[in-house]
Design a protein around this motif. Structure first.
Motif, PDB file in Angstrom:
ATOM      1  N   LEU A 109      24.107  12.439  -7.043  1.00  0.00           N
ATOM      2  CA  LEU A 109      23.747  12.456  -5.628  1.00  0.00           C
ATOM      3  C   LEU A 109      24.660  11.551  -4.842  1.00  0.00           C
ATOM      4  N   LYS A 112      19.568   9.614   3.498  1.00  0.00           N
ATOM      5  CA  LYS A 112      21.002   9.329   3.594  1.00  0.00           C
ATOM      6  C   LYS A 112      21.565   9.889   4.903  1.00  0.00           C
ATOM      7  N   TYR A 113      21.150  11.081   5.292  1.00  0.00           N
ATOM      8  CA  TYR A 113      21.613  11.674   6.538  1.00  0.00           C
ATOM      9  C   TYR A 113      21.152  10.842   7.734  1.00  0.00           C
ATOM     10  N   GLU A 132      14.765  14.705  -4.479  1.00  0.00           N
ATOM     11  CA  GLU A 132      16.165  14.892  -4.101  1.00  0.00           C
ATOM     12  C   GLU A 132      16.307  15.168  -2.608  1.00  0.00           C
ATOM     13  N   GLU A 133      15.439  16.012  -2.071  1.00  0.00           N
ATOM     14  CA  GLU A 133      15.486  16.322  -0.637  1.00  0.00           C
ATOM     15  C   GLU A 133      15.146  15.089   0.202  1.00  0.00           C
ATOM     16  N   TYR A 165      15.700  11.988  -0.618  1.00  0.00           N
ATOM     17  CA  TYR A 165      16.873  11.114  -0.694  1.00  0.00           C
ATOM     18  C   TYR A 165      17.972  11.597   0.248  1.00  0.00           C
ATOM     19  N   LYS A 166      18.256  12.888   0.206  1.00  0.00           N
ATOM     20  CA  LYS A 166      19.304  13.444   1.074  1.00  0.00           C
ATOM     21  C   LYS A 166      18.967  13.249   2.554  1.00  0.00           C
ATOM     22  N   THR A 167      17.718  13.438   2.908  1.00  0.00           N
ATOM     23  CA  THR A 167      17.299  13.257   4.302  1.00  0.00           C
ATOM     24  C   THR A 167      17.477  11.813   4.737  1.00  0.00           C
TER      25      THR A 167
END
Length: 93
Positions: A93, A69-70, A62-63, A65-67
Motif C-alpha cells: 500500500l 492517505k488521500y 484497505e479502502e 487506509y487509502k481514503t
C-alpha cells in the motif's frame, strides 16, 4: 464539499431509551460517538465512513487506509493526527 471520514468501531451500545445504536469510532487517534442507525449490521472492528455523526457505509481496511492517505494529501484531515498509526502497515500500500 462534504466528506465522509473512515473510522474503526471500538464499541457499540444502545442509547436514548435503548432505541438507537451508537458506537465509539476512532479516527486517527480521535474518538467520536457515531450513530449506526443506517448500518444495522455494523459491528465492533468494522471500518465505517462517517458523515456528520452518522455511519453511512462500511468499508474494508484497505479502502479506509487509502481514503485517509488521500485526505492527508489534500490537507483535509484538520485536527486528526498520527494517521500512520491509524491502521496497521500493509504490504503493497
Amino acid at each position: 464539499m462534504c466528506l465522509a471520514i473512515p473510522g474503526k468501531i471500538k464499541s457499540i451500545d444502545l442509547q436514548y431509551n435503548n432505541s438507537v445504536r451508537m458506537a465509539k469510532v476512532v479516527f486517527g487517534g480521535i474518538t467520536k460517538e457515531v450513530s449506526l442507525e443506517m448500518l444495522p449490521d455494523a459491528d465492533i472492528g468494522d471500518y465505517v465512513l462517517v458523515h456528520v455523526g452518522v455511519a453511512i457505509s462500511k468499508v474494508d481496511e484497505e479502502e479506509a487506509y487509502k481514503t485517509f492517505k488521500y485526505l492527508e494529501e489534500i490537507g483535509e484531515l484538520g485536527e486528526l493526527e498520527d494517521v500512520e498509526d491509524y491502521l496497521p502497515k500493509k504490504e503493497g500500500l
